[in-house]
Motif scaffolding. Sequence first.
Motif, PDB file in Angstrom:
ATOM      1  N   SER A  11       5.050  18.108 -60.263  1.00 29.03           N
ATOM      2  CA  SER A  11       6.177  17.220 -59.999  1.00 29.03           C
ATOM      3  C   SER A  11       5.629  15.875 -59.560  1.00 29.03           C
ATOM      4  N   ILE A  13       6.616  12.472 -57.026  1.00 31.14           N
ATOM      5  CA  ILE A  13       7.459  12.017 -55.928  1.00 31.14           C
ATOM      6  C   ILE A  13       7.313  10.500 -55.806  1.00 31.14           C
ATOM      7  N   ARG A  20      11.327   5.348 -59.579  1.00 29.76           N
ATOM      8  CA  ARG A  20      11.584   6.477 -60.476  1.00 29.76           C
ATOM      9  C   ARG A  20      12.269   6.005 -61.754  1.00 29.76           C
ATOM     10  N   TYR A  37      11.168  13.343 -58.039  1.00 28.42           N
ATOM     11  CA  TYR A  37      11.949  13.261 -56.811  1.00 28.42           C
ATOM     12  C   TYR A  37      11.755  11.890 -56.172  1.00 28.42           C
ATOM     13  N   CYS A  39      11.371  10.295 -52.374  1.00 26.76           N
ATOM     14  CA  CYS A  39      11.175  10.570 -50.949  1.00 26.76           C
ATOM     15  C   CYS A  39      10.450   9.369 -50.345  1.00 26.76           C
ATOM     16  N   ILE A 233      11.208  19.487 -50.733  1.00 27.87           N
ATOM     17  CA  ILE A 233      10.704  19.254 -52.088  1.00 27.87           C
ATOM     18  C   ILE A 233       9.490  20.151 -52.359  1.00 27.87           C
TER      19      ILE A 233
END
Length: 234
Positions: A11, A13, A20, A37, A39, A233
């Motif tokens: 993944s 982050i 993103r 994700y 964060c 996460i």
Amino acid sequence: LKHQMEAGSDSLIFLGAYARAYYQEQVQGQAPGVPMYVCPLGIEAPGRRMPRGQEEEWQLLSCSALIPLKRVERIIDGLSGIETAKIHWTHIGDGSEAQKIREYAAQRLTCKENIRYSFAGKMEHWQVLQYYETNQVDCFITTSSTEGVPVSVMEAMSYGIPIIGTAVGGIPEMIQGNGILLSRDPSAQEVADALTTVCSMNEQEAGALKGRSYELWKATYDIETIAEKLMDIL
């Protein structure tokens, strides 16, 4: 090399929604890959909430390196257009443009009886936080041409300080009813208008901005909240 990085990751982050989105458009859109994700970085809780200013002179703060991409001269240009409000601007930071910026400030602001300014120079991180703990700050401003999700803005928000900033990087995510979002490349008049608007607010209006800044920090950039989110996460 982004596709190679993506292929070896479970993944990704990102520190901000804008990052993103940029990655999705520029990279993942060409080769869909792993889950992504958001964060943000977080900061610890401050020692106090910034009190209401008691003096007639309005206290403005900026904190950045004095380098071209930070465009600190835009703050100076904005201040030069303020006709009546009394403002004391303090800048924390040093850099390759320090001498040039100091000379420009002297050229544009020395004749302004209603404007004072101070260059505090380079400070260690603990000294910046100590400044917030011991000095009044009524508004934080950045006119940078490029940013990530700036910690300097997070810190000001955590103290409940209204923000004026340019619409670059993650700054639009950080100004949501707690200040004024400038254009990406603001004119001197746009900066002056934003400063005039914020410093002329009544106590109730200013209090609403201050409260919103703190609430946004608490919900989005408080290290305790961020740590829990990251653990979820992972």
